[in-house]
Design a protein around this motif. Structure first.
Motif, PDB file in Angstrom:
ATOM      1  N   THR A   1      -4.287  14.665 -11.409  1.00  7.15           N
ATOM      2  CA  THR A   1      -3.176  15.395 -12.022  1.00  7.15           C
ATOM      3  C   THR A   1      -3.648  16.751 -12.545  1.00  7.15           C
ATOM      4  O   THR A   1      -2.941  17.772 -12.411  1.00  7.15           O
ATOM      5  N   LYS A   2      -4.835  16.779 -13.120  1.00  5.91           N
ATOM      6  CA  LYS A   2      -5.359  18.049 -13.642  1.00  5.91           C
ATOM      7  C   LYS A   2      -5.750  18.995 -12.498  1.00  5.91           C
ATOM      8  O   LYS A   2      -5.585  20.220 -12.626  1.00  5.91           O
ATOM      9  N   GLU A   3      -6.221  18.442 -11.386  1.00  6.44           N
ATOM     10  CA  GLU A   3      -6.515  19.288 -10.226  1.00  6.44           C
ATOM     11  C   GLU A   3      -5.223  19.919  -9.693  1.00  6.44           C
ATOM     12  O   GLU A   3      -5.202  21.102  -9.317  1.00  6.44           O
ATOM     13  N   VAL A   4      -4.135  19.138  -9.676  1.00  8.92           N
ATOM     14  CA  VAL A   4      -2.834  19.694  -9.304  1.00  8.92           C
ATOM     15  C   VAL A   4      -2.459  20.839 -10.248  1.00  8.92           C
ATOM     16  O   VAL A   4      -2.017  21.916  -9.809  1.00  8.92           O
ATOM     17  N   GLN A   5      -2.653  20.623 -11.528  1.00  4.30           N
ATOM     18  CA  GLN A   5      -2.296  21.655 -12.511  1.00  4.30           C
ATOM     19  C   GLN A   5      -3.134  22.922 -12.310  1.00  4.30           C
ATOM     20  O   GLN A   5      -2.610  24.044 -12.358  1.00  4.30           O
ATOM     21  N   VAL A   6      -4.428  22.742 -12.095  1.00  2.00           N
ATOM     22  CA  VAL A   6      -5.306  23.900 -11.908  1.00  2.00           C
ATOM     23  C   VAL A   6      -4.861  24.704 -10.687  1.00  2.00           C
ATOM     24  O   VAL A   6      -4.712  25.933 -10.747  1.00  2.00           O
ATOM     25  N   ARG A   7      -4.632  24.018  -9.570  1.00  2.00           N
ATOM     26  CA  ARG A   7      -4.243  24.731  -8.347  1.00  2.00           C
ATOM     27  C   ARG A   7      -2.904  25.443  -8.521  1.00  2.00           C
ATOM     28  O   ARG A   7      -2.721  26.568  -8.058  1.00  2.00           O
ATOM     29  N   TYR A   8      -1.968  24.724  -9.165  1.00  2.00           N
ATOM     30  CA  TYR A   8      -0.650  25.332  -9.390  1.00  2.00           C
ATOM     31  C   TYR A   8      -0.781  26.583 -10.242  1.00  2.00           C
ATOM     32  O   TYR A   8      -0.207  27.637  -9.933  1.00  2.00           O
ATOM     33  N   LEU A   9      -1.560  26.496 -11.307  1.00  2.00           N
ATOM     34  CA  LEU A   9      -1.679  27.622 -12.245  1.00  2.00           C
ATOM     35  C   LEU A   9      -2.457  28.786 -11.635  1.00  2.00           C
ATOM     36  O   LEU A   9      -2.185  29.948 -11.955  1.00  2.00           O
TER      37      LEU A   9
ATOM     38  N   GLN B   1       2.543  19.384 -11.453  1.00  2.00           N
ATOM     39  CA  GLN B   1       3.160  20.699 -11.261  1.00  2.00           C
ATOM     40  C   GLN B   1       4.150  21.030 -12.375  1.00  2.00           C
ATOM     41  O   GLN B   1       4.216  22.177 -12.842  1.00  2.00           O
ATOM     42  N   PHE B   2       4.928  20.028 -12.779  1.00  3.63           N
ATOM     43  CA  PHE B   2       5.917  20.266 -13.829  1.00  3.63           C
ATOM     44  C   PHE B   2       5.224  20.483 -15.169  1.00  3.63           C
ATOM     45  O   PHE B   2       5.646  21.310 -15.977  1.00  3.63           O
ATOM     46  N   VAL B   3       4.161  19.713 -15.396  1.00  7.34           N
ATOM     47  CA  VAL B   3       3.368  19.902 -16.615  1.00  7.34           C
ATOM     48  C   VAL B   3       2.777  21.306 -16.624  1.00  7.34           C
ATOM     49  O   VAL B   3       2.824  22.018 -17.644  1.00  7.34           O
TER      50      VAL B   3
ATOM     51  N   ALA C   1      -6.328   1.134 -17.307  1.00  6.47           N
ATOM     52  CA  ALA C   1      -6.576   2.380 -18.042  1.00  6.47           C
ATOM     53  C   ALA C   1      -7.772   3.120 -17.446  1.00  6.47           C
ATOM     54  O   ALA C   1      -7.780   4.365 -17.390  1.00  6.47           O
ATOM     55  N   GLY C   2      -8.765   2.374 -16.965  1.00  3.43           N
ATOM     56  CA  GLY C   2      -9.923   3.004 -16.330  1.00  3.43           C
ATOM     57  C   GLY C   2      -9.543   3.764 -15.072  1.00  3.43           C
ATOM     58  O   GLY C   2     -10.037   4.866 -14.816  1.00  3.43           O
ATOM     59  N   LEU C   3      -8.628   3.188 -14.278  1.00  3.85           N
ATOM     60  CA  LEU C   3      -8.173   3.891 -13.075  1.00  3.85           C
ATOM     61  C   LEU C   3      -7.395   5.148 -13.447  1.00  3.85           C
ATOM     62  O   LEU C   3      -7.468   6.158 -12.745  1.00  3.85           O
ATOM     63  N   TYR C   4      -6.654   5.072 -14.534  1.00  3.92           N
ATOM     64  CA  TYR C   4      -5.967   6.286 -14.995  1.00  3.92           C
ATOM     65  C   TYR C   4      -6.981   7.365 -15.379  1.00  3.92           C
ATOM     66  O   TYR C   4      -6.822   8.537 -15.030  1.00  3.92           O
ATOM     67  N   ALA C   5      -8.021   6.945 -16.092  1.00  2.68           N
ATOM     68  CA  ALA C   5      -9.035   7.915 -16.535  1.00  2.68           C
ATOM     69  C   ALA C   5      -9.831   8.458 -15.354  1.00  2.68           C
ATOM     70  O   ALA C   5     -10.191   9.641 -15.321  1.00  2.68           O
TER      71      ALA C   5
ATOM     72  N   ASP D   1       0.831  -1.209   0.000  1.00  2.00           N
ATOM     73  CA  ASP D   1       0.000   0.000   0.000  1.00  2.00           C
ATOM     74  C   ASP D   1       0.865   1.259   0.000  1.00  2.00           C
ATOM     75  O   ASP D   1       0.606   2.205  -0.756  1.00  2.00           O
ATOM     76  N   VAL D   2       1.880   1.272   0.854  1.00  5.62           N
ATOM     77  CA  VAL D   2       2.732   2.462   0.955  1.00  5.62           C
ATOM     78  C   VAL D   2       3.455   2.705  -0.371  1.00  5.62           C
ATOM     79  O   VAL D   2       3.514   3.841  -0.867  1.00  5.62           O
ATOM     80  N   ALA D   3       3.977   1.630  -0.967  1.00  2.00           N
ATOM     81  CA  ALA D   3       4.669   1.788  -2.250  1.00  2.00           C
ATOM     82  C   ALA D   3       3.710   2.309  -3.323  1.00  2.00           C
ATOM     83  O   ALA D   3       4.058   3.204  -4.110  1.00  2.00           O
ATOM     84  N   ALA D   4       2.495   1.771  -3.345  1.00  2.00           N
ATOM     85  CA  ALA D   4       1.521   2.197  -4.356  1.00  2.00           C
ATOM     86  C   ALA D   4       1.086   3.640  -4.112  1.00  2.00           C
ATOM     87  O   ALA D   4       0.966   4.433  -5.055  1.00  2.00           O
ATOM     88  N   LEU D   5       0.855   3.988  -2.849  1.00  2.00           N
ATOM     89  CA  LEU D   5       0.418   5.356  -2.540  1.00  2.00           C
ATOM     90  C   LEU D   5       1.501   6.370  -2.888  1.00  2.00           C
ATOM     91  O   LEU D   5       1.213   7.454  -3.424  1.00  2.00           O
ATOM     92  N   GLN D   6       2.749   6.049  -2.591  1.00  3.46           N
ATOM     93  CA  GLN D   6       3.822   6.994  -2.908  1.00  3.46           C
ATOM     94  C   GLN D   6       3.990   7.142  -4.415  1.00  3.46           C
ATOM     95  O   GLN D   6       4.229   8.250  -4.913  1.00  3.46           O
ATOM     96  N   ALA D   7       3.851   6.042  -5.155  1.00  7.77           N
ATOM     97  CA  ALA D   7       3.950   6.128  -6.619  1.00  7.77           C
ATOM     98  C   ALA D   7       2.792   6.948  -7.193  1.00  7.77           C
ATOM     99  O   ALA D   7       2.979   7.781  -8.089  1.00  7.77           O
ATOM    100  N   LEU D   8       1.592   6.709  -6.657  1.00  3.70           N
ATOM    101  CA  LEU D   8       0.414   7.441  -7.133  1.00  3.70           C
ATOM    102  C   LEU D   8       0.542   8.931  -6.820  1.00  3.70           C
ATOM    103  O   LEU D   8       0.272   9.795  -7.680  1.00  3.70           O
ATOM    104  N   SER D   9       1.007   9.229  -5.607  1.00  2.40           N
ATOM    105  CA  SER D   9       1.194  10.630  -5.211  1.00  2.40           C
ATOM    106  C   SER D   9       2.215  11.320  -6.107  1.00  2.40           C
ATOM    107  O   SER D   9       2.016  12.453  -6.559  1.00  2.40           O
ATOM    108  N   LYS D  10       3.306  10.610  -6.368  1.00  2.05           N
ATOM    109  CA  LYS D  10       4.367  11.190  -7.194  1.00  2.05           C
ATOM    110  C   LYS D  10       3.840  11.471  -8.602  1.00  2.05           C
ATOM    111  O   LYS D  10       4.061  12.556  -9.154  1.00  2.05           O
ATOM    112  N   ARG D  11       3.127  10.522  -9.166  1.00  2.00           N
ATOM    113  CA  ARG D  11       2.577  10.676 -10.522  1.00  2.00           C
ATOM    114  C   ARG D  11       1.604  11.856 -10.582  1.00  2.00           C
ATOM    115  O   ARG D  11       1.631  12.655 -11.526  1.00  2.00           O
ATOM    116  N   VAL D  12       0.754  11.958  -9.564  1.00  2.00           N
ATOM    117  CA  VAL D  12      -0.246  13.033  -9.548  1.00  2.00           C
ATOM    118  C   VAL D  12       0.432  14.395  -9.410  1.00  2.00           C
ATOM    119  O   VAL D  12       0.088  15.355 -10.113  1.00  2.00           O
TER     120      VAL D  12
END
Lengths: 194, 194
Positions: B177-185, B88-90, B166-170, B73-84
């Motif tokens: 990721t888009k919410e991160v982008q909106v807040r950053y911008l 910010q860089f996008v 792919a469904g989980l990505y969608a 769980d911790v490994a998956a959560l950290q990977a998911l957090s990092k991806r999301v």
């Protein structure tokens, strides 16, 4: 978290493992307790990881990522240790298929005889072929255009050389696994009285 | 180990992160410090993981493996957090390509306008196709007989349904990721004065 109460986990620092916070689980008694109890090849696992695996896989130099590297090292070492110590289960199965044969060799302290008896060149070649295929598949760059039921991965540009991975299996994983098997069978067979 | 001093890591419990033992690294200053400083969507990452990802991926029931599950769980959560939070860089790249446009929207507090401007349906479709291809390739059973330069993986029996990944990505990764982008911008554009 009772990790090292599991029969397929062997601690690198058994004297430092704290008592589990969770209640014990009832594992099916597969391994011989005496043969398994003192079996710990993690010093050799660590030496092979540092001396053979890392030089074969990592580029020389210092990228400063000590934290990330330490996390990856621990995961790799625990996976390598687990794979090597699975040899106990293989050895137990071999013993059950031929208890008198292994007991006679163990009681004669015939380490080389045990080694020869448990060696199956055909199985080892199949393991290496499978490792190579897995390294080619899981180390490939993925081409999304190929998501058509055809080959999903492009094996022409692997991130890691499949032959190098198979080489580490041949040079490190298989010999250490067989050393685990020999040690297990020496103890297992010594106590057997038919 | 200075993990959370890296600009691409966001802690789930920032108040509990101890001071690093290692000296700080000099990261290239890519992100806007003010826009990045308070951005932490890990509560939403955790909620989506528990509420959407796990029910889609894990069979119901209790197998007793709490320790192994917590590590995974911790490994998956950290990977998911990092991806999301890579969003910010996008977002920074998108801002640099169109600073006046995003600044005008941010200064009008036009969250929906920012969302529309950063959305690229073609890129999102390509990401989902790539995720699906990766899940098919890396979730396949490997057939060692196929190690002949041909398709290295058997995509007919995947361990995990590529469409579900792919469904989980969608449903999770792209929206967060888009919410991160909106807040950053919103923060990035508000402070911009041309």
């Amino acid at each position: 978290m009772r990790r090292y109460t599991s029969p397929d986990e062997v601690a690198f620092h058994p004297a430092s493992v704290p008592a589990p916070l969770l209640p014990p689980l009832a594992y099916p008694p597969v391994l011989d307790a005496a043969a398994s109890a003192s079996l710990n090849l993690n010093d050799q696992v660590l030496a092979a990881y540092l001396g053979v695996c890392l030089p074969a896989l990592a580029a020389p130099g210092d990228d400063g990522n000590y934290g990330s590297a330490a996390v990856a090292d621990v995961a790799a070492l625990q996976a390598l240790s687990k794979r090597v110590h699975y040899g106990q289960f293989v050895a137990e199965a071999k013993f059950r298929a031929d208890p008198a044969g292994y007991a006679a060799l163990a009681q004669a302290h015939d380490r080389a005889g045990i080694y020869d008896r448990l060696t199956d060149a055909g199985v080892e070649a199949a393991v290496l072929a499978r490792v190579r295929a897995k390294a080619a598949a899981f180390g490939a760059d993925v081409d999304p255009e190929a998501d058509t039921g055809g080959p999903p991965a492009d094996s022409s540009s692997p991130k890691v050389d499949p032959a190098a991975v198979a080489g580490l299996y041949a040079d490190v994983v298989l010999p250490l696994t067989k050393e685990v098997q020999v040690r297990y069978l020496l103890t297992r067979g010594l106590a057997w009285d038919g």
